[in-house]
Design a protein around this motif. Structure first.
Motif, PDB file in Angstrom:
ATOM      1  N   THR A  38       0.856  -1.178   0.000  1.00  0.00           N
ATOM      2  CA  THR A  38       0.000   0.000   0.000  1.00  0.00           C
ATOM      3  C   THR A  38       0.890   1.225   0.000  1.00  0.00           C
ATOM      4  OG1 THR A  38      -0.084  -0.005   2.410  1.00  0.00           O
ATOM      5  CG2 THR A  38      -1.880  -1.125   1.277  1.00  0.00           C
ATOM      6  N   THR A  39       0.342   2.314  -0.491  1.00  0.00           N
ATOM      7  CA  THR A  39       1.096   3.558  -0.462  1.00  0.00           C
ATOM      8  C   THR A  39       0.969   4.164   0.925  1.00  0.00           C
ATOM      9  OG1 THR A  39       0.725   3.941  -2.807  1.00  0.00           O
ATOM     10  CG2 THR A  39       1.340   5.853  -1.487  1.00  0.00           C
ATOM     11  N   ARG A  40       2.093   4.486   1.491  1.00  0.00           N
ATOM     12  CA  ARG A  40       2.140   5.115   2.815  1.00  0.00           C
ATOM     13  C   ARG A  40       2.781   6.487   2.663  1.00  0.00           C
ATOM     14  NH1 ARG A  40       1.041   2.671   7.214  1.00  0.00           N
ATOM     15  NH2 ARG A  40       2.675   3.671   8.419  1.00  0.00           N
ATOM     16  N   THR A  41       2.457   7.376   3.563  1.00  0.00           N
ATOM     17  CA  THR A  41       3.036   8.713   3.568  1.00  0.00           C
ATOM     18  C   THR A  41       3.554   9.010   4.971  1.00  0.00           C
ATOM     19  OG1 THR A  41       1.530   9.472   1.847  1.00  0.00           O
ATOM     20  CG2 THR A  41       2.595  11.165   3.177  1.00  0.00           C
ATOM     21  N   ASP A  76       9.681   9.224  11.086  1.00  0.00           N
ATOM     22  CA  ASP A  76       9.494   7.821  10.735  1.00  0.00           C
ATOM     23  C   ASP A  76      10.598   7.292   9.826  1.00  0.00           C
ATOM     24  OD1 ASP A  76       7.196   7.330  12.256  1.00  0.00           O
ATOM     25  OD2 ASP A  76       5.914   8.196  10.707  1.00  0.00           O
ATOM     26  N   GLU A 109      10.111   3.417   9.186  1.00  0.00           N
ATOM     27  CA  GLU A 109       9.011   2.863   9.980  1.00  0.00           C
ATOM     28  C   GLU A 109       9.366   1.480  10.527  1.00  0.00           C
ATOM     29  OE1 GLU A 109       4.912   4.793   9.047  1.00  0.00           O
ATOM     30  OE2 GLU A 109       5.511   3.625   7.278  1.00  0.00           O
ATOM     31  N   HIS A 164       6.232   9.621   0.092  1.00  0.00           N
ATOM     32  CA  HIS A 164       5.144   8.750  -0.358  1.00  0.00           C
ATOM     33  C   HIS A 164       5.814   7.499  -0.907  1.00  0.00           C
ATOM     34  CE1 HIS A 164       2.429  12.212  -0.141  1.00  0.00           C
ATOM     35  NE2 HIS A 164       3.415  12.886  -0.695  1.00  0.00           N
ATOM     36  N   GLN A 166       5.894   2.917  -1.453  1.00  0.00           N
ATOM     37  CA  GLN A 166       5.281   1.594  -1.459  1.00  0.00           C
ATOM     38  C   GLN A 166       6.359   0.579  -1.116  1.00  0.00           C
ATOM     39  OE1 GLN A 166       3.450   1.127  -5.339  1.00  0.00           O
ATOM     40  NE2 GLN A 166       1.481   1.677  -4.463  1.00  0.00           N
ATOM     41  N   GLU A 169       4.253  -5.811   1.859  1.00  0.00           N
ATOM     42  CA  GLU A 169       3.948  -6.166   3.251  1.00  0.00           C
ATOM     43  C   GLU A 169       4.910  -7.245   3.707  1.00  0.00           C
ATOM     44  OE1 GLU A 169       1.584  -4.558   5.010  1.00  0.00           O
ATOM     45  OE2 GLU A 169       1.025  -3.366   3.265  1.00  0.00           O
TER      46      GLU A 169
END
Length: 170
Positions: A38-41, A76, A109, A164, A166, A169
């Motif tokens: 998923t795209t995280r920011t 992060d 992160e 931004h 990806q 997981e």
């Protein structure tokens, strides 16, 4: 930068008479299992140090500056970076450009590894454009297959980033 050049199995087999009677068997690569991402920011701050790289003795310096780039990221993205930057400032006020390659190493992160970003920045007549993008397949460790873009901002003397990205997981 290494180029991705496909290898041709036939070139490896040319001249091998033992294999000439039967065609070689070639294994078909199995695609990796589908990975979700998923795209995280994330956002944070960074400290930056630019150090001019001296010109080669006996060679007149071009009007392009070569700078060593060092950063410390906070938030992060807990990381440090080292890179090279080439910059040009036009005699026309408000016009300039730069390119840079920067290797960032640390924790994103909670996932450790390194990755490389490439910068291209331009100023013209007071307007600015900046692209900072993760170099494809540059991620290592837990950052393998990382992709994304970063924006950089300086306000009131403080440097900020927004990333931004990806990442598959775990």
């Amino acid at each position: 930068m290494a180029l991705n050049i496909p290898l041709t199995l036939a070139l490896l087999l040319v001249g091998n008479s033992a294999l000439a009677a039967e065609p070689p068997s070639v294994a078909t690569p199995t695609p990796p299992a589908a990975m979700t991402s998923t795209t995280r920011t994330i956002q944070g701050s960074f400290d930056v140090q630019l150090t001019p790289v001296p010109a080669t003795p006996g060679v007149e310096r071009a009007p392009i500056e070569h700078l060593l780039l060092r950063k410390q990221f906070h938030g992060d993205l807990q990381a440090s970076s080292l890179g090279d930057m080439l910059a040009f400032r036009s005699p026309v006020k408000g016009s300039a450009g730069y390119v840079a390659m920067e290797r960032i190493e640390g924790r994103l992160e909670g996932r450790s590894g390194s990755f490389v970003v490439m910068h291209i920045g331009e100023m013209s007549g007071g307007s600015q454009q900046l692209t900072v993008r993760v170099v494809p397949d540059s991620g290592t460790g837990e950052l393998t297959r990382l992709s994304g873009t970063m924006t950089l901002d300086v306000r009131d003397g403080k440097h900020r980033y927004e990333f931004h990205y990806q990442l598959p997981e775990r």
